[in-house]
Design a protein around this motif. Sequence first.
Motif, mmCIF file in Angstrom:
data_model
loop_
_atom_site.group_PDB
_atom_site.id
_atom_site.type_symbol
_atom_site.label_atom_id
_atom_site.label_comp_id
_atom_site.label_asym_id
_atom_site.label_seq_id
_atom_site.Cartn_x
_atom_site.Cartn_y
_atom_site.Cartn_z
ATOM 1 N N ILE A 130 -13.509 -79.406 -64.100
ATOM 2 C CA ILE A 130 -14.478 -78.314 -63.977
ATOM 3 C C ILE A 130 -13.916 -77.200 -63.092
ATOM 4 C CG2 ILE A 130 -16.728 -77.724 -62.988
ATOM 5 C CD1 ILE A 130 -17.718 -80.443 -64.001
ATOM 6 N N ARG A 131 -13.294 -77.599 -61.992
ATOM 7 C CA ARG A 131 -12.695 -76.611 -61.092
ATOM 8 C C ARG A 131 -11.585 -75.832 -61.808
ATOM 9 N NH1 ARG A 131 -9.394 -76.892 -55.836
ATOM 10 N NH2 ARG A 131 -8.422 -78.762 -56.688
ATOM 11 N N ASN A 132 -10.801 -76.519 -62.609
ATOM 12 C CA ASN A 132 -9.695 -75.872 -63.305
ATOM 13 C C ASN A 132 -10.181 -74.962 -64.429
ATOM 14 O OD1 ASN A 132 -7.957 -77.229 -61.597
ATOM 15 N ND2 ASN A 132 -7.533 -78.882 -63.053
ATOM 16 N N LEU A 136 -18.721 -82.274 -69.671
ATOM 17 C CA LEU A 136 -18.617 -80.823 -69.522
ATOM 18 C C LEU A 136 -19.920 -80.139 -69.914
ATOM 19 C CD1 LEU A 136 -16.783 -78.374 -68.915
ATOM 20 C CD2 LEU A 136 -16.144 -78.389 -71.335
ATOM 21 N N ALA A 137 -20.542 -80.598 -71.019
ATOM 22 C CA ALA A 137 -21.809 -80.002 -71.452
ATOM 23 C C ALA A 137 -22.875 -80.168 -70.376
ATOM 24 C CB ALA A 137 -22.262 -80.651 -72.756
ATOM 25 N N GLU A 138 -22.937 -81.341 -69.780
ATOM 26 C CA GLU A 138 -23.917 -81.581 -68.721
ATOM 27 C C GLU A 138 -23.692 -80.638 -67.546
ATOM 28 O OE1 GLU A 138 -25.528 -85.296 -65.916
ATOM 29 O OE2 GLU A 138 -24.005 -85.635 -67.458
ATOM 30 N N ALA A 139 -22.421 -80.421 -67.190
ATOM 31 C CA ALA A 139 -22.119 -79.525 -66.075
ATOM 32 C C ALA A 139 -22.454 -78.077 -66.413
ATOM 33 C CB ALA A 139 -20.643 -79.651 -65.698
ATOM 34 N N PHE A 195 -15.998 -70.984 -69.114
ATOM 35 C CA PHE A 195 -15.484 -71.796 -70.220
ATOM 36 C C PHE A 195 -15.429 -71.008 -71.518
ATOM 37 C CE2 PHE A 195 -16.071 -74.807 -73.748
ATOM 38 C CZ PHE A 195 -14.982 -75.638 -73.536
ATOM 39 N N PHE A 196 -16.466 -70.239 -71.818
ATOM 40 C CA PHE A 196 -16.535 -69.563 -73.116
ATOM 41 C C PHE A 196 -15.957 -68.147 -73.105
ATOM 42 C CE2 PHE A 196 -19.704 -72.880 -74.053
ATOM 43 C CZ PHE A 196 -19.264 -73.258 -75.321
#
Length: 619
Positions: A307-309, A328-331, A342-343
């Motif tokens: 997540i940090r990256n 990832l979706a939960e985060a 991310f997007f």
Amino acid sequence: MADATEQPPFRPLPQKAPDVEMRTAPGGIHYIAARHAPGPRPRTIPHCLDERAAEHPDRPFLKERDPETDEWVTVTYGEAARITDALGQAFIDMGAGPDAPVMILSGNSIRSAMVILAAQKIGAPAAPISVPYSTMSTDFEKLKHCYNAVSPKVIFAETLEPFKKAIEALDCDDCTVFSADTGGDNTVLSYDTLAATEPTAAVREARDRLTDESIGKYLFTSGSTGMPKPVPTTQGAMCSMIAGQEGLRDSGRDPDHDPDAVENLLDWLPWNHISGSNVNFNGALWNGSTFWIDGGKPTPALFHETIRNVRDCSPSVFGTAPIALAMLAEAMEADDDLLMAFFRNMRSIGYGGATLSDDLYDRLQALAIKATGRRIPIVTMYGATETQGITVVHWEAERVGLIGLPLPGSTLKLVPNGDKLEVRVKGPSVMPGYHNNPEKNAEVFDEEGFYCLGDAVKFVDENDPNKGLIFDGRVGEDFKLSSGTWVSVGTLRPDYVAACSPLIFDAVICGQDKDMIGALVWPSPAGMEQLVKENGGDMMTAFRVLTEKLAEKTAAFNAGEPGSSRRIRRVMVMTEPPSVDAGEITDKGYVNQRLVQSRRADLVAALFSDPPGQGVLSL
């Protein structure tokens, strides 16, 4: 899944539309191949590195976090070419070559990448080994098996201490060991010293002797069915897979595509398997991308690093296992800043190793729409260590479970096996045969030279093969109930695990010759941790709540299933984690269903006893 007619459009995938030809032979055998021709490819992987270094020497090639400073460290394409020349010369001096491989024990890192590429550059096969064989094993039997199978001349471990016992367990008196941190051991050479070697013309001459038949790597099978088998991965196989992907490229379909933009790829998948090494790493090299080495993994303890990256990288493409996409979706559902990071540049999401659930597909699309106003193509590639990638979803699919269609250059052969279609493949990306194992080679290739994968597929639409193929489980894992009803483990298991999320992380489906289906399940560490927290740290109460919730979710799953081949009637939670040493689970997370049942025969017996054994949920 949501009705596609009510959804925003996809971001266009810069790939050609499906176009395959299918021939049906006597006996119901189908042969399927793409009409698209393979595209351009490098001469070899080492030639590709040197060409990219000449084209853009200062472009970042690899990035990783420095464990001491936590800052990103970068190696450019030009630096990578120089380092691999130097290491290549050092390997020649040590006696490495086509019959004397270089073995890599440690995981993904800039230095490991340089060692792998340098070995290939001088024609010495690189042999990256699963890290748990050295660090999680107690007997080192799989490591010793791999070592004896290929007889390396050189061994690399980035940091010596975690691998010292494993190296000592090997009979490697005729082998040179080197490390970036020797721990003061004067019998171990220094990576930095070797990387400063002055290359001679011998390096370039060795590179230019490489052909399609030259072995670039020995990649070992996951060991899910016995000891790992060494697969000679040729330069031709690796480059042919690149050509297959290039044959599908159509950048003109994506109006947002910038041909001058440098792609960023963030990836954790281990380089001892094809997905991480031959698909993602080699693909990044071919495309001149920047490869960010992700120190995170899809575990509760390490996923925060991914997540940090993501926040730093904002990757252009992202591929991983479904379990990681769920985390990832939960985060992202709880963090809009992470969602946008991310997007921001994302063109497509890839997954592999297991089927993506409908629920997770819908969650990811909802997040994509929230961030971009459009849906995101979610794709997958199917293959094996022995074959490289052989099929791919190269269109905007409205459903999950697809494995796509053959890459240009490969031919699939679908052979009736009971009520299923067993998949076989022939093409330039397929191995010539396991190293020094003629008996096994005779088993895995059929009379026409097609490699038999042991998996089954089915058509989305038998009348229109262009709609793609669906994974239909492993032929050897399916079984019959006492009623004669077939149970498809490969499709039931991921659906049941997804239905019980986040309580369990995997399940073993049992019931051969029984009246009903049972499941042995492993609790999810993250889910269990949350339940313990919610119950004031009381583990016993948390476990009781887990079983209650699991019973509820299983009952809800069964309510939506029409027949006995899909209903789970007995469940037991296992407290002993899956064993790497025993082969119950591989480092890719694949669980050997039959081996677990054999090793835990007492639990299987308890599942089906009358009355059910202690701890068994009966539904």
